[in-house]
Design an enzyme around this catalytic site. Structure first.
Site, short mmCIF file in Angstrom:
data_model
loop_
_atom_site.label_atom_id
_atom_site.label_comp_id
_atom_site.label_asym_id
_atom_site.label_seq_id
_atom_site.Cartn_x
_atom_site.Cartn_y
_atom_site.Cartn_z
N LYS A 56 0.80 -1.22 0.00
CA LYS A 56 0.00 0.00 0.00
C LYS A 56 0.84 1.28 0.00
O LYS A 56 0.37 2.33 -0.47
CB LYS A 56 -0.94 0.01 1.21
CG LYS A 56 -2.08 -1.00 1.14
CD LYS A 56 -3.15 -0.56 0.18
CE LYS A 56 -4.40 -1.42 0.30
NZ LYS A 56 -5.47 -0.97 -0.61
N SER A 81 -8.79 -0.21 6.54
CA SER A 81 -8.81 -1.16 7.65
C SER A 81 -7.44 -1.34 8.27
O SER A 81 -7.30 -1.97 9.31
CB SER A 81 -9.32 -2.53 7.17
OG SER A 81 -8.40 -3.10 6.26
N GLU A 207 -9.79 -13.88 -3.97
CA GLU A 207 -10.61 -13.31 -2.92
C GLU A 207 -10.93 -14.37 -1.88
O GLU A 207 -10.95 -15.57 -2.20
CB GLU A 207 -11.94 -12.82 -3.47
CG GLU A 207 -11.85 -11.65 -4.43
CD GLU A 207 -13.23 -11.20 -4.87
OE1 GLU A 207 -13.61 -10.07 -4.53
OE2 GLU A 207 -13.93 -11.96 -5.57
N GLY A 211 -16.08 -13.21 0.66
CA GLY A 211 -16.02 -11.84 0.16
C GLY A 211 -15.74 -11.81 -1.32
O GLY A 211 -14.75 -11.23 -1.77
N ASP A 213 -17.01 -10.29 -3.93
CA ASP A 213 -17.68 -9.22 -4.66
C ASP A 213 -17.10 -8.99 -6.05
O ASP A 213 -17.83 -8.71 -7.01
CB ASP A 213 -17.64 -7.92 -3.85
CG ASP A 213 -16.24 -7.54 -3.42
OD1 ASP A 213 -15.66 -8.27 -2.61
OD2 ASP A 213 -15.72 -6.52 -3.92
N SER A 307 1.09 -9.84 -0.53
CA SER A 307 0.84 -8.40 -0.49
C SER A 307 1.14 -7.72 0.84
O SER A 307 1.27 -6.49 0.89
CB SER A 307 -0.61 -8.10 -0.89
OG SER A 307 -1.51 -8.77 -0.04
#
Length: 322
Positions: A56, A81, A207, A211, A213, A307
């Site tokens: 990130k 989060s 995923e 979750g 989506d 990640s």
């Protein structure tokens, strides 16, 4: 294939220049044990060794560094989060400004403490009953701050794509690239980089199965919203893909694989015991999919993005001991 997308490969290259000497160039790990288990040659891009412990930082810094002097002087806001929270806080500190971060009340303690440690002010909310995007936008507007969202921003996506760019600079062409998917920023930047450099490369997002989506959205051809999932992978506990990230991923992602909490736990344990690295649940999902046989072994050279590794010792031992 990449024409007329909201982010370009030139953006990724420019982000790499901007991040040079600021972000870590993280190692690429190989393991004969892992290769033998999955029947392929595997290259793991270890973003758990990135600054703040996750990929990130790449996107947050790339976006913050392009703000005007006036915007920087007023400060930045973000919602997350945990990993983007830390990344935005550190980016602000590196650029000599302040940050206000909106975080869920149940964010892991280690991530909240690290965010505060980088000098940010933390504001909390209930992720299961409140809309963090609306809250974050209101917070930024009310305080006159520049909002840097965790994934749905061209500069953030371009920054995340530099992880894949570095991977390919070391490995050359791969058959498949496997990437965790939350809001879709890392996936979008990685897929854009992969398909620009090597159009035949297969791109697979991963995923948690509770979750899914992005998988549902790709199947429907439009963004789908699900209840906020409850999963070990807190960094992927999102109800819908980003608007910009989905526009990229629907064009460039070939498949989405799903993994269970137990498979995530197994991957974290394998990474610790056999690869000698620590991964948080969200950081382990791509490896989990590979170990669980969800990727397919006909593709002989596989890249995996690990990640992140932001997890405290108590939560880590609770998870892998479960």
């Amino acid at each position: 294939m990449t024409a007329a997308l909201p982010v370009t490969f030139d953006d990724v290259r420019e982000a790499a220049v901007r991040l040079d000497g600021i972000a870590h160039r993280t190692p690429v790990l190989t393991s004969r044990t892992l290769d033998a288990l999955v029947g392929a040659e595997v290259f793991i891009k270890c973003e758990n060794f990135q600054r703040v412990g996750a990929f990130k930082f790449r996107g947050a810094y790339n976006a913050a560094a392009q703000l005007s002097p006036g915007q920087l002087a007023r400060g930045i806001a973000a919602y997350s989060s945990g990993n983007h929270a830390q990344a935005a806080a550190l980016a602000a500190r590196e650029l000599g400004t302040g940050a206000v971060i909106l975080m869920p009340e149940d964010a892991p303690r280690s991530k909240r403490e690290a965010t505060a440690g980088y000098g940010a002010e933390i504001v909390t909310y209930d992720r299961y009953t409140q809309d963090r995007t609306a809250l974050g936008e209101a917070l930024a507007a009310g305080r006159g701050l520049a909002l840097i969202p965790p994934y749905d921003h061209p500069h953030v996506i371009a920054g995340q794509g530099t992880a894949a760019l570095e991977l390919f600079e070391e490995t050359g062409e791969l058959d498949t690239l496997v990437v965790p998917v939350g809001g879709g920023g890392l996936m979008a930047g990685s897929a854009l980089t992969a398909k620009t450099l090597y159009p035949g490369m297969r791109t697979v997002g991963v995923e948690p199965d509770s979750g899914d989506d992005t998988k549902r959205s790709l199947e429907a051809g439009e963004r789908v919203t699900i209840p906020v999932p409850r999963t070990l992978a807190d960094g992927q506990a999102l109800p819908t893909p980003g608007e910009i990230t989905f526009a990229v991923n629907r064009r460039l992602v070939d498949a989405i694989a799903l993994v269970s909490d137990d498979e995530i736990r197994d991957a974290m344990r394998f990474a610790f015991e056999r690869l000698k690295i620590v991964l948080e649940p969200s950081g382990a999902t791509a490896l989990a999919a590979l170990l669980a046989g969800r990727i397919g072994n006909r593709r002989r050279r596989i890249g995996v993005i690990a990640s992140g590794g932001n997890i405290d010792i108590r939560r880590f031992t609770d998870i892998i001991g479960g």
